[in-house]
Design a protein around this motif. Structure first.
Motif, short mmCIF file in Angstrom:
data_model
loop_
_atom_site.label_atom_id
_atom_site.label_comp_id
_atom_site.label_asym_id
_atom_site.label_seq_id
_atom_site.Cartn_x
_atom_site.Cartn_y
_atom_site.Cartn_z
N GLY A 87 6.21 0.93 -2.68
CA GLY A 87 5.36 0.14 -3.58
C GLY A 87 6.13 -0.48 -4.72
O GLY A 87 6.08 -1.71 -4.93
N PRO A 88 6.87 0.32 -5.50
CA PRO A 88 7.67 -0.25 -6.58
C PRO A 88 8.76 -1.21 -6.08
O PRO A 88 9.06 -2.20 -6.75
CB PRO A 88 8.28 0.97 -7.27
CG PRO A 88 7.33 2.08 -6.97
CD PRO A 88 6.83 1.79 -5.59
N ALA A 89 9.34 -0.93 -4.92
CA ALA A 89 10.36 -1.84 -4.37
C ALA A 89 9.74 -3.20 -4.09
O ALA A 89 10.30 -4.24 -4.46
CB ALA A 89 10.97 -1.25 -3.09
N ILE A 90 8.58 -3.20 -3.45
CA ILE A 90 7.88 -4.47 -3.16
C ILE A 90 7.59 -5.21 -4.47
O ILE A 90 7.82 -6.42 -4.57
CB ILE A 90 6.59 -4.20 -2.36
CG1 ILE A 90 6.95 -3.80 -0.92
CG2 ILE A 90 5.67 -5.42 -2.39
CD1 ILE A 90 5.76 -3.31 -0.10
N ALA A 111 13.34 -11.30 3.05
CA ALA A 111 13.51 -10.50 4.27
C ALA A 111 13.11 -9.05 4.03
O ALA A 111 12.44 -8.44 4.86
CB ALA A 111 14.97 -10.59 4.75
N SER A 112 13.52 -8.50 2.89
CA SER A 112 13.16 -7.12 2.57
C SER A 112 11.65 -6.98 2.43
O SER A 112 11.06 -6.00 2.91
CB SER A 112 13.86 -6.66 1.30
OG SER A 112 15.25 -6.54 1.53
N ASP A 117 6.63 -4.94 4.25
CA ASP A 117 5.23 -5.21 4.56
C ASP A 117 4.91 -4.84 6.01
O ASP A 117 3.88 -4.25 6.30
CB ASP A 117 4.88 -6.69 4.32
CG ASP A 117 4.74 -7.03 2.84
OD1 ASP A 117 4.49 -6.09 2.04
OD2 ASP A 117 4.88 -8.21 2.49
N ALA A 118 5.83 -5.16 6.93
CA ALA A 118 5.64 -4.83 8.34
C ALA A 118 5.60 -3.32 8.54
O ALA A 118 4.77 -2.79 9.29
CB ALA A 118 6.75 -5.45 9.19
N ALA A 119 6.49 -2.60 7.85
CA ALA A 119 6.53 -1.14 7.97
C ALA A 119 5.26 -0.50 7.41
O ALA A 119 4.79 0.52 7.91
CB ALA A 119 7.76 -0.59 7.25
N ALA A 120 4.71 -1.11 6.36
CA ALA A 120 3.52 -0.56 5.72
C ALA A 120 2.29 -0.73 6.61
O ALA A 120 1.33 0.05 6.49
CB ALA A 120 3.28 -1.23 4.37
N THR A 121 2.29 -1.70 7.50
CA THR A 121 1.13 -1.96 8.36
C THR A 121 1.22 -1.22 9.68
O THR A 121 0.29 -1.28 10.48
CB THR A 121 0.95 -3.47 8.61
OG1 THR A 121 2.12 -3.98 9.25
CG2 THR A 121 0.69 -4.21 7.33
N VAL A 122 2.32 -0.55 9.94
CA VAL A 122 2.49 0.18 11.22
C VAL A 122 1.78 1.49 11.18
O VAL A 122 1.60 2.15 10.26
CB VAL A 122 3.99 0.37 11.55
CG1 VAL A 122 4.16 1.31 12.74
CG2 VAL A 122 4.63 -0.95 11.81
#
Length: 122
Positions: A87-90, A111-112, A117-122
């Motif tokens: 969350g803080p990284a985003i 890219a990060s 975001d992709a990892a958070a939706t998996v």
């Protein structure tokens, strides 16, 4: 892991408040920004994310050069991502892109963000 290269300008304080990592107290700016950044990089390399972010914040407040400040925001995002603080990284990648949408690290930040975001939706 890589870190942004920064240039150092005359010391000055800024009024910008950066996003706080959980459990990281507000930094009291003092000292040499170059030394603070080097210590932050050392701490980040050792996995001491909270201390690295704190040192980056201190250095940020001492820098006058906007490009150098932006590089520190990017470094904070890298440190937070490496410390699994998604969350803080985003939030810091987004802050970097808001401050510097076509900056040196904009492509990497986008890219990060996409990967996080992709990892958070998996």
């Amino acid at each position: 892991m890589h870190f942004a290269r920064v240039t150092f300008a005359a010391l000055a304080t800024t009024g910008l408040t950066l996003i706080a990592a959980p459990g990281v107290a507000a930094a009291q700016p003092s000292g040499d920004p170059e030394a603070l950044i080097q210590e932050a990089i050392d701490r980040q390399t050792k996995g001491e994310v909270d201390r690295a972010v704190e040192l980056y914040k201190e250095a940020f407040c001492l820098l006058e050069d906007t490009n150098a400040q932006n590089a520190l925001v990017f470094n904070m995002a890298l440190a937070l991502e490496g410390g699994k603080r998604t969350g803080p990284a985003i939030a810091h990648y987004r802050l970097y892109l808001q401050r510097s949408p076509s900056g040196d690290y904009a492509g990497e930040a986008r890219a990060s963000l996409s990967n996080l975001d992709a990892a958070a939706t998996v």
